[in-house]
Design a protein around this motif. Sequence first.
Motif: not given
Length: 338
Positions: A40, A46-49, A52-53, A55
């Motif tokens: 990812e 991103t590293n959404h876990r 989240a928002d 970049k």
Amino acid sequence: MMKKIAVLGAGSWGTVLANLLVKNGHQVTLWTHRADQATEIMTQQTNHRYLADFKLDPRLVATADLAAALADVEVILFVIPTNATRQVARKVVTVLQRSQRQPIIIHASKGLEQQSHKRLSVVLAEEIPAAMRQAIVVLSGPSHAEDVAAGDITSLTAASSDLAAAETVQQLFMNDYFRVYTNTDVVGVEMGAALKNVIAIGAGALHGLGYGDNTKAALMTRGLAEISRLGVAFGAQPLTFIGLSGVGDLIVTCTSVHSRNWRAGNQLGQGESLEAVLKNMGMVVEGVATTKAAYELAQQQQVDMPITTAIYHVLYENKDIGTEIATLMKRAGKMELA
């Protein structure tokens, strides 16, 4: 001067520090034990876990291959949960045995090892032989990953018995929003970083119970006194606790919704069970294990830590928070600086 750096641990703090180092002009590889997370980061930035928002810089490399992450590195930054630090350090040694490098070792985690109650610089020194490394440096202070990601002005401390190594780490991280000071009191910096998480649980619990600013100020001030007493008992310098890794870190951790320890305490104050809180959090709450360590160390050293004891009673003996607060307030009077 550009350095080749491996950052071990792709949680929120590890990811943000890796990204900062890339922006500072260094060649950085971020290691995670999860291949899907590495993919990812590499494909979507991103590293959404964890963020989240946010970049990520496209120059940041991520991998689940530890040997690849450590290839020819000059600096290794551990940002690993406390209970996994020793295990990861042993894996690092296996890789370094095949290399001629002697990297600087940094850790940016805040806690004490479970069972042994050892500081993390001690754990790293035990596991990574001196012949395989340069100095060990602790990076600590008032810092939420979310704020650093947003470019919020942040100041930390780089602590090491080797001042030259601390100054090297200082230069690695410094930029127009991230300022690093140096310190040689490794014990004080690590003890302050770990123990403030205990007080943050208490601060969150007070908020959950509906107490106001007076109460929180009292808790933080007297909590700092406890942190200082235990730290000094292990050789820390008293003035360290009025610095960034002491009162600075205590303030930010006891007052922000970004703090996992504060959020855990807040839920406890609202009546949630510890089991439910830890399940809902989804990330490690270092202060829970550190509370047990601090309580047991205080018993061993005969250091008076009534707030820590109260939090221990709530977390480990299922005592009522209100009853513990009443017990604290009804103790016999004493000199403030005694």
